[in-house]
Design an enzyme around this catalytic site. Structure first.
Site, PDB file in Angstrom:
ATOM      1  N   THR A 192      45.602  25.778  23.102  1.00 20.85           N
ATOM      2  CA  THR A 192      46.802  25.535  23.071  1.00 20.85           C
ATOM      3  C   THR A 192      47.241  24.400  22.673  1.00 20.85           C
ATOM      4  O   THR A 192      46.590  23.646  23.543  1.00 20.85           O
ATOM      5  CB  THR A 192      47.703  26.010  24.326  1.00 20.85           C
ATOM      6  OG1 THR A 192      49.263  25.835  24.685  1.00 20.85           O
ATOM      7  CG2 THR A 192      47.214  25.221  25.608  1.00 20.85           C
TER       8      THR A 192
ATOM      9  N   GLU B  96      49.338  29.363  29.089  1.00 19.85           N
ATOM     10  CA  GLU B  96      48.448  29.558  30.144  1.00 19.85           C
ATOM     11  C   GLU B  96      48.431  31.348  30.909  1.00 19.85           C
ATOM     12  O   GLU B  96      48.130  31.119  31.632  1.00 19.85           O
ATOM     13  CB  GLU B  96      49.069  28.689  31.248  1.00 19.85           C
ATOM     14  CG  GLU B  96      48.771  26.654  29.948  1.00 19.85           C
ATOM     15  CD  GLU B  96      49.685  26.564  29.067  1.00 19.85           C
ATOM     16  OE1 GLU B  96      49.374  25.389  28.552  1.00 19.85           O
ATOM     17  OE2 GLU B  96      50.461  27.461  28.409  1.00 19.85           O
TER      18      GLU B  96
ATOM     19  N   LYS C 135      68.460  13.316  28.040  1.00 23.61           N
ATOM     20  CA  LYS C 135      69.019  12.309  28.810  1.00 23.61           C
ATOM     21  C   LYS C 135      69.662  11.139  28.677  1.00 23.61           C
ATOM     22  O   LYS C 135      69.245  10.789  28.024  1.00 23.61           O
ATOM     23  CB  LYS C 135      67.481  11.817  29.603  1.00 23.61           C
ATOM     24  CG  LYS C 135      66.886  13.156  29.971  1.00 23.61           C
ATOM     25  CD  LYS C 135      65.648  12.144  30.961  1.00 23.61           C
ATOM     26  CE  LYS C 135      64.361  13.116  30.960  1.00 23.61           C
ATOM     27  NZ  LYS C 135      63.896  14.122  29.911  1.00 23.61           N
TER      28      LYS C 135
ATOM     29  N   TRP D 180      72.037  14.997  31.821  1.00 24.87           N
ATOM     30  CA  TRP D 180      70.920  15.893  31.260  1.00 24.87           C
ATOM     31  C   TRP D 180      71.504  17.006  30.429  1.00 24.87           C
ATOM     32  O   TRP D 180      72.614  17.419  31.005  1.00 24.87           O
ATOM     33  CB  TRP D 180      70.202  17.036  32.736  1.00 24.87           C
ATOM     34  CG  TRP D 180      68.845  15.760  33.244  1.00 24.87           C
ATOM     35  CD1 TRP D 180      68.854  14.484  33.158  1.00 24.87           C
ATOM     36  CD2 TRP D 180      67.468  16.393  33.053  1.00 24.87           C
ATOM     37  NE1 TRP D 180      67.855  14.580  33.715  1.00 24.87           N
ATOM     38  CE2 TRP D 180      67.122  15.199  33.875  1.00 24.87           C
ATOM     39  CE3 TRP D 180      66.768  17.952  33.685  1.00 24.87           C
ATOM     40  CZ2 TRP D 180      65.473  15.822  34.892  1.00 24.87           C
ATOM     41  CZ3 TRP D 180      65.728  17.517  33.706  1.00 24.87           C
ATOM     42  CH2 TRP D 180      64.942  16.697  34.100  1.00 24.87           C
TER      43      TRP D 180
END
Length: 545
Positions: free
Chosen positions: A194, A338, A442, A447
């Site tokens: 990956t 994953e 940011k 955020w």
């Protein structure tokens, strides 16, 4: 599985297992050989084969590999388009106790060289389209003993380094390979690599047991929701090198479905195969969905209930509405390399009064536990607003990254697999991915979720694609900039886009810091090797410009 994480192919011999209870990949094929033996598997425009033929080819491929020196624990690397050949390798290689490496052919030659070196691949099975790539790197692969080239009927001479033609060698190999019925379910079955935002590709691996449990859970989740059945006709639209095509070829084979494999993705061929074979079940990323829809629209074709599972990146309400208008039954899901990959799937049966759309990231499938946590690993409120990192547990998650103990420890910090995705949870358990941690902007202590801005912009009818990234700013740290690809023949109204974002600020849907500093119209956006918009590349060239 620690040994597998340390080095693929070096795992010690496992103890014998009870064939009556062991969860091995071969068991996924057994029921289909009884109940669906004559069901068809089709590759492009080639004559179909049956499940009985598939099982014969699995045996022949195992014999071919054994005759060329492959033994238990060895890695066999596959470089091919989506095909019945690839499907046979999904079974033959793990069933003989070896490890199948599904090579991402869209990586750079240097990256592919690295993955083959680290996996210590012994045999390469190569479609002739990738022979030039292998020619360029083969001298740097000391562990490779042989190369088998898939010719697909071409009469061109084989490269001098090739050990033979796949088709000829398969025809001469025995179908009655003596598969070991006591193969341990905890043996590594597959590996692939990956790509992240930095550094070299990272290797993940999965055991027989993990892949069987994943297949059972995906089938259970879709079956309970009425999204999969024995009459379905399946066609993958995510590459078979990428997380086992999301695990669906294993699910489709376990259920004995008719299967269609399109080879190299060509939108016009995909639409033709759908029409010709009555495809009812597929999966893809949003960029592929858009290409298929545009092709069908140009031909005046409607899809009449084709079920399409979407993952990889956000499914915008605009694209969802367009897909539904084209006759598609679209549901989003979530997963990553994953996680093997499926973590959650949206449910078609969720009532409208819930307020959830099919674009939501879904509910955890059976045997999956999720939590959304803050920096101290404490769960955030399940109010659909409180943000945190999504962490996961299930029986089929990769134990870590091959040969990288530091990254593996970070992946599993605190006993949970860290996805690096920002998410929220609804009180009823519905999951919503809001952004990648690395893609969160940011600005001024706030955020800003880039996906929220992208969803607003994609509602504009003249916008085909958009990426919002954070660009460095001397005062505010970062500011959001939108890069927009217009629909063919259209010119998006930038003023209207800015007003749309401002209106969302006024409604309190987004922070005032989320107002766009700049909008740029571009011809196209860079994509990753699996068809996602490559924000890392966009950030790099936006800062250079």
């Amino acid at each position: 599985m620690k040994e597998a994480v340390d080095m693929i192919g070096s795992r010690p011999t496992a103890p014998t297992a009870d064939p009556m209870s062991s969860l091995t990949i071969g068991s996924l094929l057994n029921a289909a050989l009884v109940g669906s033996a004559e069901r068809k598997i089709v590759y492009r425009d080639q004559p179909p084969i049956s499940y009985h033929d598939l099982r014969e080819r699995v045996g022949r491929l195992a014999s071919l590999l054994r005759d060329r020196g492959v033994g238990p624990g060895d890695t066999v690397a596959m470089l091919d388009w989506d095909s019945d050949r690839y499907l046979a390798s999904y079974f033959a290689v793990p069933m003989m106790g070896a490890v199948l490496q599904t090579v991402n052919v869209r990586l750079s030659p240097d990256q592919i060289r690295y993955t083959l070196q680290q996996s210590r691949a012994r045999i390469l099975i190569i479609h002739r389209d990738f022979a030039p790539l292998v020619e360029a790197i083969r001298h740097d692969l000391p562990d490779v003993r042989d190369h088998v080239v898939i010719t697909e009927g071409a009469r061109d001479a084989l490269p001098g380094w090739a050990g033979g033609s796949y088709e000829d060698l398969l025809a001469r190999s025995r179908a009655d390979f003596p598969f070991d019925e006591t193969l341990d379910e905890n043996n590594v079955a597959t590996t692939f690599y990956t790509t992240g935002t930095t550094g070299l590709p990272k290797g993940v691996c999965f055991t027989h047991r993990q892949l069987v449990l994943h297949s059972l859970s995906v089938a259970a989740a879709l079956g309970a929701d009425g999204q999969i059945g024995y009459r379905d006709v399946y066609m993958p639209l995510t590459p078979m090198f990428h997380v086992h095509a999301w695990g669906f070829p294993y699910v489709a084979t376990m259920l004995g479905l008719t299967q269609i494999y399109p080879g190299r993705y060509e939108p016009s061929l995909i639409v033709d195969l759908h029409q010709r074979h009555g495809v009812t079940l597929s999966h893809c990323v949003p960029t592929v969905l858009r290409m298929v829809m545009d092709t069908a629209d140009s031909q005046g074709i409607k899809f009449d209930g084709w079920k399409m599972l979407i993952g990889g990146s956000v499914l915008s309400p605009d694209l969802l509405a367009a897909a539904q208008a084209a006759g598609l039954r679209v549901l989003a899901g979530y997963g990553m390399s994953e996680t093997g990959p499926v973590v959650s799937l949206m449910r078609a049966s969720v009532p409208p009064e819930s307020g959830h759309s099919a674009a939501r990231s879904g509910y955890p499938i059976p045997l999956v536990t999720v939590s959304v946590v803050d920096d101290a690993m404490q769960p955030v409120p399940r109010d659909d607003r409180s943000h945190g990192e999504l962490v996961v547990r299930s029986p089929w998650l990769t134990p870590g990254y091959v040969g990288d103990a530091t990254a593996s420890a970070q992946l599993w910090h605190g006993g949970w697999l860290h996805t690096q995705d920002v998410a929220t949870l609804h009180e009823d358990g519905a999951l919503q991915i809001r952004d990648r941690i690395k893609d969160v902007i940011k600005s001024g202590g706030e955020w800003i979720c880039s996906q929220t801005l992208e969803t607003l912009i994609l509602a504009e009818p003249d916008v085909a694609q958009v990426a919002v990234v954070g660009v460095p700013h001397p005062q505010w740290q970062e500011r959001p900039v939108a890069f927009i690809v217009p629909r063919a023949g259209a010119r998006p109204d930038i003023t209207r886009i800015l007003l749309t974002v401002d209106a969302a600020v006024e409604r309190g849907e987004i922070s005032r810091y989320a107002r766009l500093d700049h909008v740029e119209i571009v011809e196209d956006l860079p994509l990753t090797s699996v068809g996602k918009i490559d924000k890392k590349a966009i950030r790099e060239w936006s800062q250079l410009g």
